[in-house]
Design an enzyme around this catalytic site. Structure first.
Site, PDB file in Angstrom:
ATOM      1  N   HIS A  30      -3.410 -10.330  -0.015  1.00 44.85           N
ATOM      2  CA  HIS A  30      -2.899  -9.444   1.026  1.00 44.85           C
ATOM      3  C   HIS A  30      -3.955  -9.287   2.113  1.00 44.85           C
ATOM      4  O   HIS A  30      -5.083  -8.868   1.841  1.00 44.85           O
ATOM      5  CB  HIS A  30      -2.510  -8.093   0.433  1.00 44.85           C
ATOM      6  CG  HIS A  30      -1.280  -8.176  -0.426  1.00 44.85           C
ATOM      7  ND1 HIS A  30      -1.118  -7.475  -1.590  1.00 44.85           N
ATOM      8  CD2 HIS A  30      -0.150  -8.923  -0.262  1.00 44.85           C
ATOM      9  CE1 HIS A  30       0.075  -7.771  -2.110  1.00 44.85           C
ATOM     10  NE2 HIS A  30       0.668  -8.652  -1.331  1.00 44.85           N
ATOM     11  N   GLU A  65      -6.429  -6.206   2.834  1.00 43.33           N
ATOM     12  CA  GLU A  65      -7.268  -5.693   1.743  1.00 43.33           C
ATOM     13  C   GLU A  65      -8.635  -6.365   1.797  1.00 43.33           C
ATOM     14  O   GLU A  65      -9.000  -7.158   0.942  1.00 43.33           O
ATOM     15  CB  GLU A  65      -6.544  -5.927   0.407  1.00 43.33           C
ATOM     16  CG  GLU A  65      -5.199  -5.199   0.370  1.00 43.33           C
ATOM     17  CD  GLU A  65      -4.263  -5.645  -0.758  1.00 43.33           C
ATOM     18  OE1 GLU A  65      -4.701  -6.410  -1.635  1.00 43.33           O
ATOM     19  OE2 GLU A  65      -3.092  -5.218  -0.757  1.00 43.33           O
ATOM     20  N   ARG A 124      -0.175  -7.638   6.131  1.00 40.26           N
ATOM     21  CA  ARG A 124      -0.215  -7.838   4.680  1.00 40.26           C
ATOM     22  C   ARG A 124       0.146  -9.272   4.272  1.00 40.26           C
ATOM     23  O   ARG A 124      -0.446  -9.850   3.369  1.00 40.26           O
ATOM     24  CB  ARG A 124       0.786  -6.864   4.048  1.00 40.26           C
ATOM     25  CG  ARG A 124       1.112  -7.089   2.573  1.00 40.26           C
ATOM     26  CD  ARG A 124       2.120  -6.031   2.132  1.00 40.26           C
ATOM     27  NE  ARG A 124       2.720  -6.300   0.836  1.00 40.26           N
ATOM     28  CZ  ARG A 124       2.291  -5.771  -0.319  1.00 40.26           C
ATOM     29  NH1 ARG A 124       1.242  -4.988  -0.345  1.00 40.26           N
ATOM     30  NH2 ARG A 124       2.921  -6.041  -1.444  1.00 40.26           N
ATOM     31  N   HIS A 179      -7.048  -7.257  -5.559  1.00 39.35           N
ATOM     32  CA  HIS A 179      -6.325  -6.540  -4.501  1.00 39.35           C
ATOM     33  C   HIS A 179      -7.036  -5.215  -4.216  1.00 39.35           C
ATOM     34  O   HIS A 179      -8.055  -4.906  -4.822  1.00 39.35           O
ATOM     35  CB  HIS A 179      -4.889  -6.269  -4.947  1.00 39.35           C
ATOM     36  CG  HIS A 179      -4.020  -7.482  -4.978  1.00 39.35           C
ATOM     37  ND1 HIS A 179      -3.034  -7.712  -4.063  1.00 39.35           N
ATOM     38  CD2 HIS A 179      -4.003  -8.551  -5.814  1.00 39.35           C
ATOM     39  CE1 HIS A 179      -2.439  -8.858  -4.323  1.00 39.35           C
ATOM     40  NE2 HIS A 179      -3.003  -9.400  -5.388  1.00 39.35           N
ATOM     41  N   GLU A 204      -6.902  -3.734  -8.756  1.00 39.84           N
ATOM     42  CA  GLU A 204      -6.835  -2.953  -7.518  1.00 39.84           C
ATOM     43  C   GLU A 204      -8.197  -2.290  -7.327  1.00 39.84           C
ATOM     44  O   GLU A 204      -8.560  -1.373  -8.055  1.00 39.84           O
ATOM     45  CB  GLU A 204      -5.732  -1.890  -7.588  1.00 39.84           C
ATOM     46  CG  GLU A 204      -4.322  -2.452  -7.734  1.00 39.84           C
ATOM     47  CD  GLU A 204      -3.741  -3.018  -6.435  1.00 39.84           C
ATOM     48  OE1 GLU A 204      -4.393  -2.876  -5.374  1.00 39.84           O
ATOM     49  OE2 GLU A 204      -2.653  -3.605  -6.488  1.00 39.84           O
TER      50      GLU A 204
HETATM   51 ZN   LIG Z   1      -2.530  -6.304  -2.569  1.00 42.87          ZN
END
Ligand SMILES: [Zn+2]
Length: 337
Positions: free
Chosen positions: A84, A87, A139, A224, A299
């Site tokens: 993405h 990020e 994104r 991410h 994440e």
């Molecule tokens: Zn992501």
């Protein structure tokens, strides 16, 4: 050239990477090239394909040789970042990991010698560059399927707004329960799954590369941001995987190691319970199709205070704690002997 940039170049010894700011894709490619020239016995660059706009997708292989001293084939580890675009901490942390494996080889010898490491710092370079040049919160990829596929009717929103919506959410584009829950069929939405699975050259290239090595890859990590979570499959359903307990305990090992470095708190669990269900995601594919037992979506920082705009001053701290987690997991999975 600014004074700051001059000092930076003088101190850089052949590359521009500082880990003090978020670098453009070209800086990262220069650093990969630098590593492959300076450490030819350890680092190999592999171009696995091209993005929609023609940028190279570069995987770095870090290896001391495919076989152990006993002559056995070593396991492999896959790590990617930058799926993405917005990020930014993700490619930065993957680059930091690469730096530790290669430039701090002596300290990390055990895990480097224990496996072949395949590292893709930026999976979506078109989106990443677009988030630097034009739209900080972009994104998706930058493909244009409405032009490519003339037979496809224009979407409602593009009809009204008179423009085509570009890009596909790469993390909805994988060929495993594609187009089900938590994915959109509207090209103008953030979670657009694409016109078909693997419509994006980026997801296709990565999946081909992984499938060729699927029996050797024992650990799959896709980075991410944000929310500080170590996510396990499945994303598309509330059902647990058959080896849920193994995945959870390995995940806890990772976040415990991370927490010991900095005190940063992570949650471990699967997406439907911690966030929301999503389908066509990369980690579900890695487990469900490629058959990689330990497949995780990480994440990274932070908890939402800065979100996607995490200050660059946190790159090194985030890199350090995340590398401790990677090291703990790698030790447990690939360095058993
Ligand atoms: Zn992501």
């Amino acid at each position: 050239m600014s004074r700051e940039k001059r000092i930076e170049l003088r101190n850089s010894k052949g590359h521009e990477m500082t880990f003090k700011r978020y670098h453009r894709y070209s800086d990262m490619l220069h650093y990969l090239e630098y590593l492959s020239i300076k450490y030819p016995e350890l680092v190999e660059m592999i171009t696995i394909g091209k993005s929609s706009l023609g940028q190279p997708l570069k995987v770095v292989k870090v290896s001391t040789g495919q076989r152990t001293k006993k002559g056995e084939i070593k396991p492999a580890v896959w790590i990617d970042g930058g799926t993405h675009a917005r990020e930014w901490i993700s490619p930065a942390v993957v680059m930091y990991t690469l730096k530790q494996l290669v430039e701090n080889f002596k300290i990390n010898r055990k895990i480097v010698e224990g496996a072949d490491w395949y590292i893709l710092p930026v999976s979506n370079p078109d989106g990443y560059e677009y988030s630097h040049s034009t739209d900080r919160f972009w994104r998706k990829t930058r493909s244009n399927h409405e032009i490519e596929d003339e037979k496809q009717s224009r979407t409602l929103s593009s009809f009204f707004w008179g423009e085509t919506c570009r890009g596909v959410d790469m993390n909805r584009n994988w060929n495993f329960h594609w187009g089900e829950v938590g994915a959109s069929d509207d090209p103008c939405q953030e979670t657009y799954a694409g016109p078909r699975p693997f419509s994006e050259p980026e997801t296709r290239a990565i999946s081909d590369f992984i499938m060729d090595r699927k029996d050797r890859i024992k650990l799959y990590l896709t980075m991410h941001a944000y929310s500080q979570m170590w996510l396990i499959p499945w994303g598309y359903t509330n059902k647990k995987t058959g080896d849920y307990d193994d995945l959870m305990s390995m995940g806890r090992k990772a976040v415990d190691a991370l927490n010991r470095v900095s005190g940063t708190q992570y949650q471990v669990g699967h997406s439907p319970s911690l966030l929301y269900p999503t389908s066509g995601g990369a980690d579900d594919w890695a487990k469900g199709v490629a058959g990689i037992k330990y497949a995780y979506t990480v994440e990274l920082r932070d908890d939402g205070t800065y979100g996607f705009l995490l200050p660059a001053s946190q790159i090194v701290a985030t890199g350090k704690e995340t590398f401790a987690a990677i090291k703990a997991v790698a030790r447990a999975i690939v360095c058993k002997n």
